[in-house]
Enzyme design. Structure first.
Site, PDB file in Angstrom:
ATOM      1  CE  LYS A  69      10.989 -87.744  42.655  1.00 54.48           C
ATOM      2  NZ  LYS A  69       9.584 -87.510  42.269  1.00 54.48           N
ATOM      3  CB  THR A  70      13.592 -80.875  43.672  1.00 49.09           C
ATOM      4  OG1 THR A  70      13.432 -81.782  42.591  1.00 49.09           O
ATOM      5  CG2 THR A  70      14.784 -79.990  43.407  1.00 49.09           C
ATOM      6  CG  ASP A 114      15.312 -85.081  39.409  1.00 50.25           C
ATOM      7  OD1 ASP A 114      14.724 -85.975  40.054  1.00 50.25           O
ATOM      8  OD2 ASP A 114      14.724 -84.158  38.839  1.00 50.25           O
ATOM      9  CB  THR A 163       9.456 -91.477  38.864  1.00 53.78           C
ATOM     10  OG1 THR A 163      10.328 -91.708  37.751  1.00 53.78           O
ATOM     11  CG2 THR A 163       9.297 -89.996  39.084  1.00 53.78           C
ATOM     12  NE  ARG A 222       6.665 -79.909  39.142  1.00 49.97           N
ATOM     13  CZ  ARG A 222       7.551 -80.901  39.102  1.00 49.97           C
ATOM     14  NH1 ARG A 222       7.313 -81.969  38.374  1.00 49.97           N
ATOM     15  NH2 ARG A 222       8.672 -80.820  39.778  1.00 49.97           N
TER      16      ARG A 222
END
Ligand code: ADE
Length: 331
Positions: A69-70, A114, A163, A222
């Site tokens: 997302k970032t 965020d 999320t 990640r």
């Protein structure tokens, strides 16, 4: 062990922050996967540029941790040749916090919030008119002397990430011009991501080793990049120049991760469901008590993956082990 300590946890750690930054794609061309989102965003950006607008509509991304997302927000700012400001939703507690952030923005900036679902709900009322017409209405003073003031904010793009989409109110959600769900990656995409990361980190990895790391990465970039680093450490400690499949296999087993990416915590949850609750249904609190794992860890790490691979199901009565889950454990 807490949520962040597990090698297979998608939740951001301090170590990941540096890694995410180093490996971050610098253009949509370098970004692997999420082709539909990339296509849609490119159209939105292209159209805004043709209209000579300084920013695009506000965008909302939702999906699990570690899925990009970032990075996607960063790529929007890059494509728009603007800067990205990042703020954590929980740090926006009062309308004054939000006002301070908004009044510091420059024309065309991307404001990335965020965990936007954790922003204090009193701030929602403040952000609505800003999202609609870039007008910040603030109240100065209290009681009969209170006055409202309108402050113009330069046009900017708000990119929200969450999320937990359901925790965002419907009026808030409706103020975003486009909402994108970020899905898990395909194993082949994770493989490509690891190959790209290995090249950037100057690590030589055999194709089969890449495959092995990818198959343990829980479809999450990640986790994949973190595992690549751990496997590299293992192989370097053995003075190896090239990471082989055998090294990867051994390193991952040292980390207590099996060939489909399950760790001891995942197995414990499955085992408890089968042995202590006769396959379920069982509530998350009972599973946590019986397994000795924290509820949060079960909800954020174990359960999502076990459900995704079809090992457990959620019913109204609680969690249930599937036949596939039973077979895998051999019970
Ligand atoms: N690193 C992390 N996620 C990535 C992605 N989607 N594409 C390329 N590199 C990445």
């Amino acid at each position: 062990m807490n949520t962040k300590k597990r090698a297979v946890s998608p939740v951001l750690t301090q170590e990941d922050e540096g890694l995410d930054f180093t490996l971050r794609p610098q253009s949509f061309k370098d970004y692997i996967g999420q082709s539909n989102i990339k296509k849609n965003i490119s159209i939105i950006i292209d159209a805004a540029k043709k209209r000579k607008e300084p920013c695009i509509e506000h965008i909302l991304f939702y999906g699990g941790s570690g899925l990009g997302k970032t990075t996607l927000s960063f790529l929007i700012s890059k494509e728009m040749r603007s800067s990205m400001r990042t703020v954590a939703g929980p740090s926006i507690k009062r309308s004054g916090d939000l006002a301070a952030i908004l009044t510091n923005l420059k024309k065309g900036d991307v404001l990335f919030i965020d965990e936007i679902h954790r922003m204090n709900s009193v701030c929602e009322e403040v952000i609505y008119p800003v999202m609609e017409d870039f007008k910040l209405n603030i109240v100065i003073g209290k009681g009969p002397m209170a006055r409202t003031m309108d402050i113009k904010i330069p046009p900017f793009t708000l990119v929200g990430a969450t999320t937990k989409l359901a925790l965002l109110s419907s009026p808030f959600r409706s103020r975003f011009g486009a909402t994108f769900r970020i899905d898990n990656y395909k194993t082949e995409e994770v493989e490509q991501i690891i190959a790209r990361s290995a090249e950037l980190l100057n690590i030589k990895v055999e194709k089969d080793a890449l495959k092995r790391i990818a198959s343990c990465s829980r479809f999450n970039p990640r986790v994949a990049n973190r595992l690549l680093k751990r496997v590299r450490d293992f192989s370097q400690s053995k003075n190896k120049e090239v990471i082989t499949e055998k090294d990867a296999k051994q390193a991952l087993s040292f980390l207590d991760i099996d060939e489909i990416g399950l760790d001891s915590g995942d197995k414990k949850v499955l085992e408890v469901l089968i042995k202590s609750f006769n396959g379920g249904p069982a509530g998350i609190t009972s599973i946590a008590m019986a397994s000795g794992e924290e509820e949060e860890t079960i909800a954020e790490i174990h359960e999502p993956y076990l459900m995704q691979i079809g090992f457990i199901k959620r019913t109204k009565q609680g969690r249930v082990v599937t036949e596939k889950g039973r077979k895998y454990l051999g019970v």
